[in-house]
Design a protein around this motif. Structure first.
Motif, PDB file in Angstrom:
ATOM      1  N   GLU A 197      -9.139 -12.708  -0.307  1.00 25.48           N
ATOM      2  CA  GLU A 197      -8.333 -11.522  -0.571  1.00 25.48           C
ATOM      3  C   GLU A 197      -9.201 -10.391  -1.112  1.00 25.48           C
ATOM      4  O   GLU A 197     -10.181 -10.631  -1.822  1.00 25.48           O
ATOM      5  CB  GLU A 197      -7.224 -11.836  -1.579  1.00 25.48           C
ATOM      6  N   ARG A 278      -3.113 -13.152   4.957  1.00 27.67           N
ATOM      7  CA  ARG A 278      -3.266 -12.973   3.514  1.00 27.67           C
ATOM      8  C   ARG A 278      -4.349 -11.944   3.205  1.00 27.67           C
ATOM      9  O   ARG A 278      -4.174 -11.063   2.352  1.00 27.67           O
ATOM     10  CB  ARG A 278      -3.593 -14.306   2.848  1.00 27.67           C
ATOM     11  N   SER A 282      -3.555  -8.211   1.537  1.00 21.30           N
ATOM     12  CA  SER A 282      -4.122  -7.888   0.227  1.00 21.30           C
ATOM     13  C   SER A 282      -4.934  -6.599   0.274  1.00 21.30           C
ATOM     14  O   SER A 282      -4.882  -5.785  -0.663  1.00 21.30           O
ATOM     15  CB  SER A 282      -4.998  -9.043  -0.271  1.00 21.30           C
TER      16      SER A 282
END
Length: 559
Positions: A197, A278, A282
């Motif tokens: 992230e 993800r 992010s």
């Protein structure tokens, strides 16, 4: 001259932001080019704010910015208003014309736009429920958005450490004139964690949130001449970039992710559909939605909204070795394609909500073998707005023989396995890439060796060295501005290969290969002749206080 790329997207963005550039309707090409040249000379740009709206009326404010070092007393702002909108009453300026074409000049008592400052006037208007932002705006006959006079891409990397370690501040882009010569700034770098992230940190080697948005910038280093308030939620480089965009509304700023040191976790982040979703989510939350973690009293939800216009991917390198700490997998090639697609999908989804286009760009390597190991170019390129091609570090002090680091064509004297920008670009063209989507990277620094014998031609080139020369910040590299001082001192002799677009200096022992304004002009002319989309520089803090290298590139792109 290629068709302008940016104005069509700016038009869509105007309705989505409060602070909007007044240059949203294209003018005829010849007039636009003339106007843009005048804008660069006058240093004037204009921004618009709709500060209030009610059932049939609204209040607008127009601000004239002066980035030059002299006050401007004779200014004229011309614009039209969208159908259904008109000015009812204007103050602090003189108004003439109709909604199809208003002209605003200073009030009868005069109104200078101070050097490095601004002047604002406001008005109450009537509307029919639609847009109110002025269109077709000109200031002194030039585009209100400012910016370069050409329609090519002029891209510069500005680094997280430029202010702290190099004493080169965002304000220096204004003072040197470089800001007005750029279409894009790539802010380097954002990091990706072991969890895959985007994140912020003040831990050495992992991030510098203080430089990004925590440092209180004093007035003398600030773009607008006003010091940061210690209590404001956005400070540091990010706030300075926001101020720069207010002064140059046509300028795009993208966050560059990765780089040589921070590509360690890209392979893991790109590994699965879940990990890709993800990572992308992010990065978009952090940089485009601007949801910064609160660190040392700065940050918060939406704190950095509007600073960045897109994402620049600098994974060095999918499918092949980069920094020794990187994870490298054979499946990086397919996973990179999927990661890029995920970025494009999520950027477009956000763009539908905000009524704007978010850019997706990438830094891509020199060498066909890296392309074949890590890039499915036919699938990737439709998702990128453009890519910047490595045009430097072809040779360097990891080798024991002096050589060109950024040559356009192969030098006939070169005894090494040869490389050149011509060969690198051709590798992309051979794989079907549109040249207009390729932007040639050029260096604002040099590579240097010491313990170098003159050789048969007396110039030290292609000769064995004992090691790297010592630079200001590191062994083996030196900023152009420092190398130019060595030339001016008379201690070094200057040599050139005009065909290769290279220069080097030699004092009988130490050799530095670098690019000066003459070489930059040659490289830019070559990029134009190949139909490439523009020029990128790494990194802009290597230029001198007058922005000499950036000026040379701008002049060549404008020819």
């Amino acid at each position: 001259m290629r068709a302008p790329r940016f104005r069509t997207r700016l038009a869509a963005a105007a309705a989505a932001v409060l602070l909007a550039p007044l240059a949203l309707t294209a003018t005829p090409a010849a007039a636009e080019e003339t106007g843009a040249r005048e804008a660069a000379a006058s240093g004037l740009t204009v921004t618009y704010t709709e500060s209030a709206r009610w059932s049939t009326g609204y209040t607008g404010e127009i601000t004239v910015h002066n980035v030059s070092d002299t006050p401007v007393s004779d200014w004229t702002v011309e614009f039209a208003l969208p159908d259904g909108s008109r000015v009812h009453h204007l103050w602090n300026a003189t108004l003439a014309g109709t909604p199809e074409g208003y002209t605003v000049t200073p009030p009868h008592w005069g109104a200078d736009v101070p050097a490095g400052g601004s002047y604002s006037f406001g008005f109450n208007g009537l509307h029919s429920g639609g847009a109110t932002a002025p269109v077709g705006c000109l200031v002194n006959g030039s585009s209100c958005a400012g910016g370069p006079s050409h329609d090519s891409r002029s891209v510069a990397y500005y680094t997280q450490w430029s202010a702290k370690e190099r004493d080169y501040h965002v304000r220096d882009l204004v003072d040197s004139g470089s800001a007005g010569r750029l279409t894009h700034i790539q802010y380097a770098f954002g990091n990706v964690s072991a969890d895959g992230e985007c994140f912020m940190s003040n831990e050495p080697g992992r991030g510098d949130a203080l430089a990004d948005y925590g440092r209180v910038v004093p007035a003398e280093e600030s773009v607008d001449g006003v010091a940061d308030d210690p209590d404001q939620d956005l400070r540091g480089n990010f706030n300075q970039l926001r101020e720069l965009k207010e002064m140059y509304p046509g300028l795009k700023v993208n966050i560059s992710l990765g780089g040589w040191n921070w590509s360690e976790h890209f392979s893991d982040a790109a590994l699965t559909e879940e990990s890709r979703e993800r990572m992308v989510s992010s990065c978009i939350d952090l940089y485009l939605r601007g949801d910064l973690p609160e660190i040392d009293g700065a940050g918060g939800k939406g704190a950095a909204y509007g600073v960045f216009d897109g994402i620049d991917l600098d994974w060095e390198w999918p499918g092949s070795g980069g920094n020794p700490h990187n994870t490298v997998r054979p499946e990086d090639k397919e996973n990179y394609t999927a990661l890029v697609q995920e970025f494009r999908d999520q950027l477009d989804k956000l763009g539908k909500k905000t009524d704007r286009h978010y850019e997706l760009t990438a830094f891509v390597p020199a060498g066909g073998w890296r392309l074949d190991a890590g890039y499915e170019l036919d699938e990737l390129m439709p998702d990128f707005d453009f890519v910047t091609v490595q045009g430097y570090d072809y040779h360097g002090t990891w080798e024991s023989t002096t050589n060109h680091q950024s040559n356009l064509v192969v030098d006939a004297r070169d005894p090494q396995p040869v490389i050149s920008a011509e060969l690198v670009v051709q590798a992309y063209l051979d794989r079907g890439v549109d040249p207009d989507k390729l932007v040639l990277g050029v260096p604002f620094y040099g590579q240097g060796w010491t313990g170098v014998e003159p050789g048969p031609d007396g110039d030290g080139l292609f000769q064995t060295a004992t090691g790297p020369a010592q630079g200001t910040y590191a062994a083996g590299t030196e900023d152009w501005k420092a190398l130019e001082e060595k030339v001016a001192s008379g201690e070094f002799e200057l040599f050139r290969n005009d065909e290769a677009g290279t220069a080097w200096i030699y004092d009988g022992e130490t050799l530095w290969n670098y690019d000066d304004p003459t070489a930059m002009t040659r490289k830019t002319d070559w990029a134009q002749s190949q139909g490439l989309g523009g020029v990128m520089v790494w990194s802009v803090d290597g230029d001198d206080a007058e922005g000499s290298l950036m000026a040379a590139i701008d002049a060549a792109l404008s020819d």
